[in-house]
Write a protein that holds these residues in place. Structure first.
Motif: not given
Length: 98
Positions: A90, A68-74, A98, A38, A36
Motif C-alpha cells: 500500500d 499502481k491502481n486506483e486504490k493506491n496499491v502498488y 494476494k 494497474y 483492478d
C-alpha cells in the motif's frame, strides 16, 4: 396357464417401459473476476515508504517494474538473483498478501 404367463409378461413389460432415465439439466456457473487495473509507473513515482520497505524487506533485489491502481496499491516486480517476484504494497509501505 398361458393367460397367466402372458399377463405377467405384459405387466413386467409395462414396468420396464416406464423406467426411463431422466435428463438432468446442466447448470452453468459464471465466474466473474474483478481485477483492478494497474498502470505502470516509474520507480521515481514510488512513495518513499514503499521504497524503504522494498530495500528493508528485499535487500540486494532490483526493482524491474512498478504499477499502481486506483486504490493506491502498488504492484512491484522485483528480481533477486535469477528469480522474479511480484509483491504488493500500500502507499504506507505495508506489504499486502494476494
Amino acid at each position: 396357464m398361458k393367460k397367466l404367463i402372458l399377463s405377467a409378461a405384459i405387466v413386467l413389460g409395462g414396468f420396464s417401459a416406464n423406467a426411463t432415465t431422466v435428463a438432468i439439466a446442466e447448470q452453468t456457473v459464471k465466474v466473474i473476476s474483478i481485477q483492478d487495473e494497474y498502470v505502470e509507473i516509474s520507480a521515481d513515482a514510488l512513495p518513499a515508504e514503499v521504497k524503504a520497505t522494498l530495500d528493508k524487506s528485499f535487500p540486494d533485489s532490483k526493482l524491474e517494474k512498478a504499477y499502481k491502481n486506483e486504490k493506491n496499491v502498488y504492484k512491484l516486480e522485483i528480481v533477486h538473483g535469477d528469480k522474479k517476484y511480484t509483491i504488493f504494497s500500500d502507499a504506507l509501505g505495508n506489504l499486502i498478501k494476494k
